[in-house]
Write a protein that holds these residues in place. Structure first.
Motif, PDB file in Angstrom:
ATOM      1  N   SER C 308       0.873  -1.159   0.000  1.00 15.68           N
ATOM      2  CA  SER C 308       0.000   0.000   0.000  1.00 15.68           C
ATOM      3  C   SER C 308       0.917   1.218   0.000  1.00 15.68           C
ATOM      4  O   SER C 308       2.069   1.150   0.418  1.00 15.68           O
ATOM      5  CB  SER C 308      -0.858  -0.036   1.275  1.00 15.68           C
ATOM      6  OG  SER C 308      -1.388   1.217   1.563  1.00 15.68           O
ATOM      7  N   ASP C 309       0.426   2.323  -0.530  1.00 16.74           N
ATOM      8  CA  ASP C 309       1.250   3.533  -0.437  1.00 16.74           C
ATOM      9  C   ASP C 309       1.022   4.257   0.891  1.00 16.74           C
ATOM     10  O   ASP C 309       1.583   5.304   1.141  1.00 16.74           O
ATOM     11  CB  ASP C 309       1.029   4.463  -1.639  1.00 16.74           C
ATOM     12  CG  ASP C 309      -0.418   4.844  -1.760  1.00 16.74           C
ATOM     13  OD1 ASP C 309      -1.259   4.224  -1.077  1.00 16.74           O
ATOM     14  OD2 ASP C 309      -0.721   5.764  -2.536  1.00 16.74           O
ATOM     15  N   ILE C 310       0.164   3.683   1.714  1.00 19.50           N
ATOM     16  CA  ILE C 310       0.026   4.175   3.089  1.00 19.50           C
ATOM     17  C   ILE C 310       1.008   3.380   3.946  1.00 19.50           C
ATOM     18  O   ILE C 310       1.066   2.157   3.829  1.00 19.50           O
ATOM     19  CB  ILE C 310      -1.401   3.920   3.631  1.00 19.50           C
ATOM     20  CG1 ILE C 310      -2.474   4.355   2.622  1.00 19.50           C
ATOM     21  CG2 ILE C 310      -1.602   4.579   4.990  1.00 19.50           C
ATOM     22  CD1 ILE C 310      -2.633   5.815   2.431  1.00 19.50           C
ATOM     23  N   GLN C 311       1.782   4.048   4.757  1.00 14.29           N
ATOM     24  CA  GLN C 311       2.742   3.348   5.612  1.00 14.29           C
ATOM     25  C   GLN C 311       2.159   3.157   7.006  1.00 14.29           C
ATOM     26  O   GLN C 311       1.650   4.105   7.597  1.00 14.29           O
ATOM     27  CB  GLN C 311       4.031   4.158   5.700  1.00 14.29           C
ATOM     28  CG  GLN C 311       4.786   4.224   4.377  1.00 14.29           C
ATOM     29  CD  GLN C 311       5.969   5.153   4.475  1.00 14.29           C
ATOM     30  OE1 GLN C 311       5.873   6.237   5.037  1.00 14.29           O
ATOM     31  NE2 GLN C 311       7.102   4.727   3.939  1.00 14.29           N
ATOM     32  N   TYR C 312       2.250   1.941   7.508  1.00 14.45           N
ATOM     33  CA  TYR C 312       1.761   1.689   8.871  1.00 14.45           C
ATOM     34  C   TYR C 312       2.430   0.460   9.436  1.00 14.45           C
ATOM     35  O   TYR C 312       3.086  -0.291   8.717  1.00 14.45           O
ATOM     36  CB  TYR C 312       0.233   1.574   8.900  1.00 14.45           C
ATOM     37  CG  TYR C 312      -0.372   0.540   7.991  1.00 14.45           C
ATOM     38  CD1 TYR C 312      -0.519   0.782   6.622  1.00 14.45           C
ATOM     39  CD2 TYR C 312      -0.820  -0.672   8.496  1.00 14.45           C
ATOM     40  CE1 TYR C 312      -1.086  -0.173   5.788  1.00 14.45           C
ATOM     41  CE2 TYR C 312      -1.387  -1.629   7.661  1.00 14.45           C
ATOM     42  CZ  TYR C 312      -1.511  -1.370   6.309  1.00 14.45           C
ATOM     43  OH  TYR C 312      -2.060  -2.315   5.494  1.00 14.45           O
ATOM     44  N   ALA C 313       2.273   0.287  10.725  1.00 12.34           N
ATOM     45  CA  ALA C 313       2.969  -0.811  11.416  1.00 12.34           C
ATOM     46  C   ALA C 313       2.519  -2.156  10.865  1.00 12.34           C
ATOM     47  O   ALA C 313       1.365  -2.342  10.485  1.00 12.34           O
ATOM     48  CB  ALA C 313       2.697  -0.745  12.917  1.00 12.34           C
ATOM     49  N   GLU C 314       3.450  -3.098  10.837  1.00  9.15           N
ATOM     50  CA  GLU C 314       3.164  -4.390  10.225  1.00  9.15           C
ATOM     51  C   GLU C 314       2.213  -5.228  11.076  1.00  9.15           C
ATOM     52  O   GLU C 314       1.389  -5.963  10.560  1.00  9.15           O
ATOM     53  CB  GLU C 314       4.486  -5.131  10.023  1.00  9.15           C
ATOM     54  CG  GLU C 314       4.360  -6.257   9.039  1.00  9.15           C
ATOM     55  CD  GLU C 314       5.705  -6.568   8.404  1.00  9.15           C
ATOM     56  OE1 GLU C 314       5.709  -7.177   7.342  1.00  9.15           O
ATOM     57  OE2 GLU C 314       6.755  -6.193   8.978  1.00  9.15           O
ATOM     58  N   HIS C 315       2.389  -5.138  12.404  1.00 12.85           N
ATOM     59  CA  HIS C 315       1.512  -5.880  13.296  1.00 12.85           C
ATOM     60  C   HIS C 315       0.883  -4.895  14.258  1.00 12.85           C
ATOM     61  O   HIS C 315       1.547  -3.966  14.695  1.00 12.85           O
ATOM     62  CB  HIS C 315       2.312  -6.874  14.166  1.00 12.85           C
ATOM     63  CG  HIS C 315       2.823  -8.027  13.381  1.00 12.85           C
ATOM     64  ND1 HIS C 315       4.061  -8.042  12.812  1.00 12.85           N
ATOM     65  CD2 HIS C 315       2.258  -9.221  13.062  1.00 12.85           C
ATOM     66  CE1 HIS C 315       4.240  -9.187  12.168  1.00 12.85           C
ATOM     67  NE2 HIS C 315       3.173  -9.912  12.297  1.00 12.85           N
TER      68      HIS C 315
END
Lengths: 365, 365, 365, 365
Positions: C308-315
């Motif tokens: 995704s081009d949104i960055q966020y924590a993996e878990h």
């Protein structure tokens, strides 16, 4: 209002004590071992004077509450992000923390963290007399100054920011340990554990430590304790701790595991666990049992270690502050009064991945 | 390492967030009431910039974690025991706290505590634009300055240091309230509750507040919550809160009790408790039952309030986050589909010592 | 003594209710899903009338307390180790349990467990009208009798006593399922989970169940819940449950995991999790956040599922009955009001080892 | 599968043990006292064989888990509401319970409850050899039979169903005690406490008991323990317990209070509380402190009892399994090494409403 209450209000409240959590202390119940008193120590902590978020007196109070016997205040020498607002020299956080000694009986140690980029890394110098001269351009000069003051210097979090938090030993460390300036390594820091560093300590006869590196308030829940270094001292004093660190008499308490040399973990285990007398449950089948009490604040995990003609469960967990019942079956025509059951203590590690071997000696009622 | 994790480490960790407790928030589950959103607010807190022991950013983080929607930083204007070490003007703690707004979504309010000996006492001014001009010799000048800035000013802990913590109203307060400068009173502060002040608020139409006055870290356990002021707003914003305070739309949450005007407590109760459908348990004896769920984080205590030809237990406790079963007995030949059971809610106080009257409406399945 | 208390003592106490734990019920807070009411059911339980250790009325009371909506009493037809002391026919435990319906509003189902050695195994027949005729020499006759009574029959714990608790499908099961006599399988029983059986249910369109198979008192702690079968019904009644079982509208709640078909787990997830409005934390860096509340009594574990081009924590973990803060970073010049973040729900399994795919829809404030 | 695991499965599981809760035992940590071993006993319990709701083996298992050392099974002789379903004579519940002795090491006592309307009331006879002959029309005959068997007989719950649960002594009791047939009284039973009965035991030299009278499963939470009778024995055996009961060597543990004669409570307190060494906190102000550890599973509440020239807080609570810090202020020019601080232990009662007087002896480091 009676005299006693007035005293209470006037004397103690004027001393600024917060009774919100004051006065109640978690006891970790680690036993002493033959020849030594066992102390729970945290040799790495920060305050608002470097990049921490609590006042030095609060750090002392919460250490006492959390069952810490000795605390080192180790604000960064060079990294002081609050310095626009919080002034004072490098000794100031220790000075303020010392005010708490009129409220809480704790051993307080003056320290500082010498902070450099990798491959040098971070080093805590504890038992300093004056932290100010450690503010040197060259890290070797800073560490030499600490040594000159008689400090005990150790390498902090050797795997921090490394890929997979795997500890890496650089030539810089070879130099520092060869010179005898650095004598210890944190094998656990905050939520990280460095098995490589544990092995280095064993191989190179280096003192192992495990510290909280706490910056904010210490939120201690049953499920999550602060790291601590257990130190085995001949006297409960600053000097006693320093002597023990120099002699490598430590173990590390990290996430419900103990890590250390067998010579310390073995008596620690033996003096912790309390065995009842064995009782016969089913005479004709040779079924016996024994109650085993674990006074520690964490479960102890046992695994049967070797073949035996006594039959018993392969795993069993000594639940924290509970008794558990160990049942076993002796061979036919067994007449001994005493039985030895060999186990591996899976969360008492004498080397990375290697549990302590113990023998539970069971005596018939 | 993948892009996402790198971002996580680089972006968030560089922001200095402690993940020890970050990101998990207690929800008090107070419901909205008709026409208003219910906000949980703490209008009284301190940092190292006055006599507190934690850094302003930590105060914000822990407020968010503890389920506070809006927090006022209200360091003392005059009492700054750390000033030798912590410098900066009276706006500085708020400025630093504001940095946390890039981590935690909270409504942050600039405040200050005007601090005088009795009979004047302490006053919080919130929604200040500049705290510095409040540092005046004369307390009337200080309060007037706050009012000039459009602040909402309230009287803090009116029974603090009084014998038996009994609140005392002096001519000084008459002056301040008559002038319209002070518009609220803390009826609960830290671990103290002032029933006299509760009655004054009811009698004189004064806004009632209950605040933590927290100085150290907020240790919140299931058994002990922070005081909060519930504020009933038309919009979730600083302006919404200010409007509600001016209109007296508040209630106080103190030691598992709610205190406030009936017009707010009644819908709060009604929107909290969830009733199942009544079921007949024993047809011939007229025994019915209904399950009642309490979503709040504290028990609700009910007492049967008036005579009724329906028979039911005199007391019953709606355990927190549980359902309880209320059984009752209807008269012979009862044919209604709907029953009203009147109760007093013993820990929802509409005046000192006086519980809220409610009627549980029970509809048959 | 007033009338109400007398009634209370005379009426309720005479009914033999134990107030030790009576009247307080854990609510699992599983939401309804579109078109269906969600019921928590336990279709496998024992009493002293077979090899259990509690009286039937106690079984009902504790089921109600533990948040069970529907309970089947399924004592073994053939295995009655207490029969020297506990007499009565195969319907007796249900009859006695039914007395509790005058105390606790629960749906009680008459059942029995047909019990044979492997490869036949054990089968629960529920919604029986008369358990006595099930006591046949030949298991096929017993199951046929159950079917004749309109019972729903399922295969119990298909991996029990198998090596590694791995479920094994024998020709006997082929016969029973082909005939349409057996229509469900327990994919979880007590502390065992059978992934093979989960896959069979998916592949062969078999109803999946998870039950407690409780024999002793149900000790339910926050750390350990009873297995339950979630059943999605059109009406809360015995018939509603039976229809749902026949239609395969179930999911299994086992050790803080939900297992079931995507068509049920997806709306269950969507109706559980409550999203706040997204807020911008750092405008210039494009950092947004959103609070996510998990009302369930267990944590939900999310893993970012696709690029995704949104960055966020993996878990991230949605802690039970808490809000957590999800932070993410939008691209430069992002102007949308709405964002979709794709996740795998790691403890909502739609097949063995395969988490449910979900999209969190986040709307800007 | 290795030999050990096979043994485990085959041997233990065949023994029907439920591992759900088996093997973990709460230890109440009551210390021994000089000359005596302290045992935790429950002399009043029921099973499905009278009006209880659990099977006798379950009763034994849960007693062991709940830290009970000795348990009496005391089903009603006359009141057997399950007798239509549960047959067997009056010894049968004890016989079945005895099967558990091959699993759990507990002292199991054969008993029975002689059950009559008031003013006679209920009497437990324990250490019976045969319960069947107790089933007599006349209660005097039943009690005489018990006495003939060498049983210890005590009066149960003397305030039960009395107004306000106030114990009432009738001529019937005078007769029974005068004859020496009945030698003990329950001063606490289930959730009731009878202060009048406590006083009778002190005045008339009667053995005091506190028992659970448990009928259903024992749900023991940190907040709620079962009543127990502490018995001070010279040997851990049935005979040891009987001798102690005859000699009145008991105390009662009820709702976090201990009640008993001073001669037992005093050493119990002294052997429980562990005092550290006193340390000087503020030399010039004469402020000392001492850490006090409470190993018991409940808080101990202390109140300063007499005037003293040492100043200290009026109340302090020794939190369960924690250390607390007691601070005090010695007079100017105080040179002693040892200090005595007198306290009342408010939840160790030596008579109704009267706390135990103790002196904490504090020795300087």
């Amino acid at each position: 209002m009676n005299k006693r209450l007035v005293f209470f209000l006037v004397f103690f409240c004027s001393a600024g004590m917060l009774f919100s959590r004051s006065g109640v202390r978690t006891e970790w119940s680690f036993p002493d071992i033959p020849g030594y008193i066992t102390l729970t120590c945290d040799f790495h902590s920060h305050t608002v004077f470097s990049d921490g978020t609590i006042w030095p007196t609060e750090r002392v109070e919460e250490a006492w509450s959390n069952g810490v016997d000795a605390l080192a205040i180790t604000d960064h020498v060079e990294y002081r992000p609050h310095k626009q607002d919080v002034i004072g020299d490098l000794n100031r956080s220790f000075e303020i923390a010392s005010q708490s000694l009129s409220n809480w009986p704790i051993l307080l140690i003056k320290g500082g963290e010498i902070t450099r980029e990798l491959p040098v890394g971070h080093y805590n110098a504890i038992f300093l007399t004056d932290a100010n001269p450690l503010d040197k351009q060259n890290y070797m000069d800073a560490i030499q100054e600490a040594v000159k003051q008689g400090a005990f210097v150790f390498w902090n979090h050797p795997g921090w920011t490394q890929p997979g938090t795997k500890a890496v030993w650089y030539p810089e460390q070879t130099e520092l340990f060869n010179r005898g300036w650095v004598k210890g390594i944190e094998i656990a820091n905050d939520r990280e554990y460095y098995p490589e560093a544990f092995q280095w300590c064993l191989d190179k006869n280096i003192t192992m430590l495990g510290n909280s590196d706490i910056h904010g308030p210490a939120i201690v829940t049953p499920a999550e304790h602060l790291n601590m270094t257990l130190v085995f001292v001949t006297e409960k004093s600053l000097q006693g701790i320093k002597d023990a660190l120099l002699a490598g008499r430590t173990a590390v308490f990290f996430q419900d595991k103990l890590m250390g040399r067998e010579q310390y973990l073995k008596p620690l285990f033996e003096n912790s666990v309390r065995m009842g007398r064995a009782q016969v449950l089913v005479e004709k089948k040779g079924v016996w049992c024994v109650e085993v009490y674990n006074p520690l604040l964490f479960d102890i995990e046992l695994k049967a270690s070797t073949k035996s003609d006594i039959q018993y469960a392969e795993h069993f967990v000594l639940a924290s502050q509970k008794s558990v019942l160990l049942r076993f079956k002796v061979p036919e025509k067994f007449t001994d009064k005493e039985i030895i059951l060999p186990f591996i203590v899976q969360n008492f590690l004498v080397a990375p991945g290697q549990g302590l071997q113990v023998e539970l000696k069971i005596v018939k009622e």
